[in-house]
Design an enzyme around this catalytic site. Structure first.
Site, PDB file in Angstrom:
ATOM      1  N   ASP A 153      50.237  53.676  12.715  1.00 33.77           N
ATOM      2  CA  ASP A 153      50.156  52.763  11.566  1.00 33.77           C
ATOM      3  C   ASP A 153      51.334  53.000  10.634  1.00 33.77           C
ATOM      4  O   ASP A 153      51.971  52.060  10.162  1.00 33.77           O
ATOM      5  CB  ASP A 153      48.873  53.021  10.752  1.00 33.77           C
ATOM      6  N   GLU A 178      39.000  52.457  11.245  1.00 38.12           N
ATOM      7  CA  GLU A 178      39.074  51.053  11.657  1.00 38.12           C
ATOM      8  C   GLU A 178      38.367  50.141  10.650  1.00 38.12           C
ATOM      9  O   GLU A 178      38.821  49.039  10.369  1.00 38.12           O
ATOM     10  CB  GLU A 178      38.478  50.858  13.053  1.00 38.12           C
ATOM     11  N   GLN A 201      62.422  51.475  66.222  1.00 41.57           N
ATOM     12  CA  GLN A 201      61.886  51.458  64.858  1.00 41.57           C
ATOM     13  C   GLN A 201      62.462  50.294  64.074  1.00 41.57           C
ATOM     14  O   GLN A 201      61.736  49.592  63.376  1.00 41.57           O
ATOM     15  CB  GLN A 201      62.282  52.759  64.152  1.00 41.57           C
ATOM     16  N   GLY A 223      40.641  47.982  36.115  1.00 36.11           N
ATOM     17  CA  GLY A 223      39.208  48.029  36.392  1.00 36.11           C
ATOM     18  C   GLY A 223      38.353  47.191  35.475  1.00 36.11           C
ATOM     19  O   GLY A 223      37.135  47.274  35.509  1.00 36.11           O
ATOM     20  N   ILE A 227      64.821  55.530  70.063  1.00 36.22           N
ATOM     21  CA  ILE A 227      63.674  55.467  69.161  1.00 36.22           C
ATOM     22  C   ILE A 227      64.047  54.768  67.858  1.00 36.22           C
ATOM     23  O   ILE A 227      63.304  53.944  67.337  1.00 36.22           O
ATOM     24  CB  ILE A 227      63.125  56.887  68.901  1.00 36.22           C
ATOM     25  N   HIS A 236      40.796  49.412   7.868  1.00 31.87           N
ATOM     26  CA  HIS A 236      41.730  48.328   8.217  1.00 31.87           C
ATOM     27  C   HIS A 236      41.047  46.969   8.068  1.00 31.87           C
ATOM     28  O   HIS A 236      41.577  46.046   7.466  1.00 31.87           O
ATOM     29  CB  HIS A 236      42.160  48.437   9.689  1.00 31.87           C
ATOM     30  N   PHE A 283      66.993  59.664  71.003  1.00 36.73           N
ATOM     31  CA  PHE A 283      66.876  59.481  69.570  1.00 36.73           C
ATOM     32  C   PHE A 283      67.366  58.091  69.158  1.00 36.73           C
ATOM     33  O   PHE A 283      66.727  57.389  68.385  1.00 36.73           O
ATOM     34  CB  PHE A 283      67.662  60.616  68.907  1.00 36.73           C
TER      35      PHE A 283
HETATM   36  P1  ADP Z   1      41.113  44.878  37.713  1.00 35.97           P
HETATM   37  O1  ADP Z   1      41.666  43.800  38.575  1.00 35.97           O
HETATM   38  O2  ADP Z   1      41.063  44.502  36.259  1.00 35.97           O
HETATM   39  O3  ADP Z   1      41.740  46.209  37.903  1.00 35.97           O
HETATM   40  P2  ADP Z   1      38.851  44.475  39.372  1.00 35.97           P
HETATM   41  O4  ADP Z   1      38.623  43.025  39.203  1.00 35.97           O
HETATM   42  O5  ADP Z   1      39.582  44.897  40.586  1.00 35.97           O
HETATM   43  O6  ADP Z   1      39.587  45.066  38.098  1.00 35.97           O
HETATM   44  O7  ADP Z   1      37.466  45.210  39.243  1.00 35.97           O
HETATM   45  C1  ADP Z   1      37.066  46.163  40.185  1.00 35.97           C
HETATM   46  C2  ADP Z   1      35.578  46.119  40.357  1.00 35.97           C
HETATM   47  O8  ADP Z   1      34.904  46.544  39.187  1.00 35.97           O
HETATM   48  C3  ADP Z   1      35.050  44.736  40.610  1.00 35.97           C
HETATM   49  O9  ADP Z   1      35.101  44.421  41.961  1.00 35.97           O
HETATM   50  C4  ADP Z   1      33.609  44.838  40.121  1.00 35.97           C
HETATM   51  O10 ADP Z   1      32.788  45.418  41.097  1.00 35.97           O
HETATM   52  C5  ADP Z   1      33.714  45.811  38.976  1.00 35.97           C
HETATM   53  N1  ADP Z   1      33.811  45.109  37.697  1.00 35.97           N
HETATM   54  C6  ADP Z   1      34.837  45.175  36.818  1.00 35.97           C
HETATM   55  N2  ADP Z   1      34.578  44.423  35.736  1.00 35.97           N
HETATM   56  C7  ADP Z   1      33.360  43.862  35.924  1.00 35.97           C
HETATM   57  C8  ADP Z   1      32.543  42.984  35.154  1.00 35.97           C
HETATM   58  N3  ADP Z   1      32.935  42.518  33.962  1.00 35.97           N
HETATM   59  N4  ADP Z   1      31.354  42.614  35.679  1.00 35.97           N
HETATM   60  C9  ADP Z   1      30.960  43.061  36.871  1.00 35.97           C
HETATM   61  N5  ADP Z   1      31.686  43.881  37.649  1.00 35.97           N
HETATM   62  C10 ADP Z   1      32.867  44.304  37.193  1.00 35.97           C
HETATM   63 ZN    ZN Z   2      45.004  52.515  12.253  1.00 37.32          ZN
END
Ligand code: ADP
Ligand code: ZN
Ligand code: MG
Length: 608
Positions: free
Chosen positions: A503, A428, A133, A209, A129, A431, A126
């Site tokens: 708000d 919206e 590690q 994304g 290992i 506003h 032990f």
């Molecule tokens: P974030 O970094 O904001 O989390 P990413 O740059 O990793 O997002 O986006 C992930 C994938 O989503 C990209 O590789 C692309 O394929 C797609 N994607 C996101 N936004 C766009 C965009 N405006 N136009 C084209 N593809 C997009």
């Molecule tokens: Zn509002």
């Protein structure tokens, strides 16, 4: 480190169980029955014993029928003497064979070790290992410290294709702002000659994304400079000192290949407010953050390195990161609206065989989807089509996949029902239009009914200049704009929703500030109420002491209410008189979900 600890505990548990088990079955070398010395003497007396082997203090008695039993004698005394002491007759003693099996040094040692041998071997195994590690982890740590940042050279990227702005659909404003960064990287002299300060840090802010990483890569691709990429979350599980040394190394390498881009993804993972965590477990993160700050301050203004970072939590960032000379450029990227979604879909559909897919319809069905979600959607549709042995992707494949992506683990934002959409659009629009009608209010940058975070929609106002001083008229305008959302809900739907709660909270906080901090209440006069203790370096309020009596407290409350009431009435009457404008905005919002500033101005001009 955590993994190591887990292994350690696992081994310890196994070891303890084995040791316990072994101690239960007693001495494994002594499977034969035990015989007390007294009984041994009796047995010899009765001529039952044939032979006795002596091994130290251990006696191995062989009976006439060749069965064996063990016995022990006292230390020091010879067996013969002992037997005599126990009153055994001399002839009886001579009748049995006594074999001195005095063990050799090695086997004596082993046999004395007997009961412990197996656990000992396990323990050594032990330890061995564990050592391995640790050694492995150390060498891995060393590796981190040196060069774990991924480098991509856009002139020869790994996949053979360089990322440019063409790969980013929509996000027009973000691209415009970043265009400038590309220019800096391409032709720094043009700017330096005029004495312009080249920006050091660009912070990309937006939900997951939305293409932040993609945009950063596109900047490096456009400028044709190397791209050094690392992610803040990678530092969280690191060994002490490694994060900081890795940052140092990353910047050293970037400087060597300047001009270059250093991209720190998930900046909030390392860039959280220092001192915000409890206990000492945040040391590593703070050291890493400090090192980033040191590096950012360290290089000369003419070093042609631009640091880009991405986050979806700008609110938790350490204020030190946002100071001038650090990430003082901020580019916000929103979830795509219907037109942008269409563009993203078209872009990603370009290498997929779609047949009869109405991309506009798909875009209309996917509010709240990020670019990554849309990419994912087309991918799911392609998988579905392949599973049905189709040669192209049908509209149905795409529509069916929407739900899958929506309900999948990555879907965080919620989708509004038609009625919710209507309420949000009016809210919206309220506003925005009220803000437009009050001259002191900030101009509208963007209106959206795409759900975001806890808000069903949002209206972004853009302060015309970076103002340090605000006057009372502006604050009163802000109050009316804040309360306009609820006012219009009341007027149109004869009911109010919970959508206005933030708000109201903001408005109440602002009204309280007017009264207690800015001395803007005519009734209470020019003084502040409540002494605040501030932790200067955090820029945060810690506590508030009351420095006034009950009567004043009541007067403060009344004044706050009065400010809010007046603002509400003002919003109400503006709404009542301008329903035509509001209806127009609502109509466009329901059709396309977002309205940018120029379009909004045009709408207002048309409707008047
Ligand atoms: P974030 O970094 O904001 O989390 P990413 O740059 O990793 O997002 O986006 C992930 C994938 O989503 C990209 O590789 C692309 O394929 C797609 N994607 C996101 N936004 C766009 C965009 N405006 N136009 C084209 N593809 C997009
Ligand atoms: Zn509002
Ligand atoms: Mg990313």
């Amino acid at each position: 480190m955590r993994k190591l600890l887990r292994n350690f505990t696992l081994f310890l548990v196994v070891f303890l169980i084995l040791a316990g088990f072994l101690s239960l079955i007693n001495n494994p070398w002594q499977k034969q029955a035990e015989l007390s010395f007294n009984n041994l003497v009796t047995a010899i007396q009765n001529n039952e014993i044939k032979k006795i082997g002596i091994e130290g203090n251990k006696l191995e008695a062989t009976f006439q029928d060749n069965t064996q039993k063990f016995a022990h004698k006292e230390n020091g005394e010879s067996l013969a003497n002992l037997l005599k002491i126990y009153g055994l007759a001399e002839d009886k003693l001579r009748a049995i064979a006594i074999e001195n099996q005095e063990p050799s040094g090695w086997s004596a040692w082993l046999s004395s070790l007997g009961p412990f041998l197996l656990p000992l071997i396990l323990f050594i195994l032990f330890l061995w290992i564990m050592m391995r590690q640790l050694a492995g982890a150390n060498s891995r740590a060393m590796m981190f410290g040196q060069s774990a940042a991924r480098e991509e050279n856009p002139t020869k990227p790994a996949n053979g294709k360089k990322t440019t702005f063409k790969d980013v659909a929509g996000s027009v404003e973000a691209k415009q702002e970043l265009e400038e960064v590309v220019e800096f990287l391409k032709e720094p002299q043009k700017f330096l000659k005029l004495g312009a300060r080249i920006p050091k840090g660009v912070l990309l802010i937006g939900p997951p994304g939305t293409g932040k990483t993609l945009l950063a890569k596109a900047v490096s691709g456009e400028a044709g400079v190397p791209f050094f990429h690392m992610s803040g979350s990678e530092f969280v599980e690191m060994f002490v000192g490694v994060g900081a040394s890795r940052v140092r190394d990353l910047f050293r390498r970037a400087k060597k290949s300047a001009p270059a881009i250093v991209f720190i993804d998930e900046l909030d993972a390392v860039g959280r407010q220092r001192g915000a965590g409890l206990g000492g477990s945040h040391d590593e993160r703070e050291q890493t953050l400090n090192q980033i700050l040191v590096e950012m301050d360290g290089f000369e203004t003419d070093t042609n390195i631009i640091i880009m970072a991405a986050t979806n939590r700008p609110d938790v960032l350490d204020p030190a990161l946002l100071r001038p000379g650090r990430f003082d450029r901020r580019v916000t990227i929103d979830l795509p609206d219907i037109r942008e979604r269409e563009a993203i879909l078209l872009l990603h559909a370009s290498n997929k065989p779609l047949s009869g897919v109405d991309v506009h319809k798909v875009a209309a069905r996917t509010p709240g989807f990020s670019g990554a979600d849309l990419f994912n959607l087309l991918n799911e549709a392609a998988i579905l089509a392949a599973r049905h042995n189709q040669t192209s992707i049908s509209e149905n494949d795409v529509l069916i996949s929407i739900e899958k992506v929506m309900l999948g683990p990555e879907r965080k934002s919620f989708i509004l029902s038609d009625q919710e959409k209507r309420v949000t659009a009016y809210h919206e629009a309220g506003h925005a239009v009220v803000s437009h009608l009050i001259p002191e209010a900030d101009p509208i940058h963007k209106i959206s009914i795409i759900a975001r975070g806890h808000a069903a929609g949002y209206t972004i106002k853009l302060p015309t200049e970076d103002k340090r001083l605000h006057n009372k008229a502006e604050f009163l305008a802000d109050l009316a704009v804040l309360l306009a959302g609820q006012a219009i809900e009341k007027q149109v739907f004869k009911d109010i929703t919970t959508g206005a709660s933030s708000d109201l909270r903001k408005a109440t906080t602002l009204a309280r500030q007017l009264v207690t901090e800015f001395g803007m209440s005519d009734k209470l006069g020019p003084r502040t109420f409540g002494a605040k203790e501030e932790l200067i370096f955090l820029g945060r309020e810690i506590s508030e002491h009351r420095d006034y009596g009950e009567k004043i407290a009541q007067a403060i409350d009344e004044e706050i209410s009065a400010f809010l009431q007046d603002a509400h009435k003002r919003a109400q009457s503006l709404i009542r008189d301008n329903m035509a404008k509001i209806e127009k905005v609502v109509h466009v919002l329901l059709a396309q979900e977002t309205i940018e500033s120029d379009e909004f101005k045009k709408l207002m001009a048309e409707a008047s």
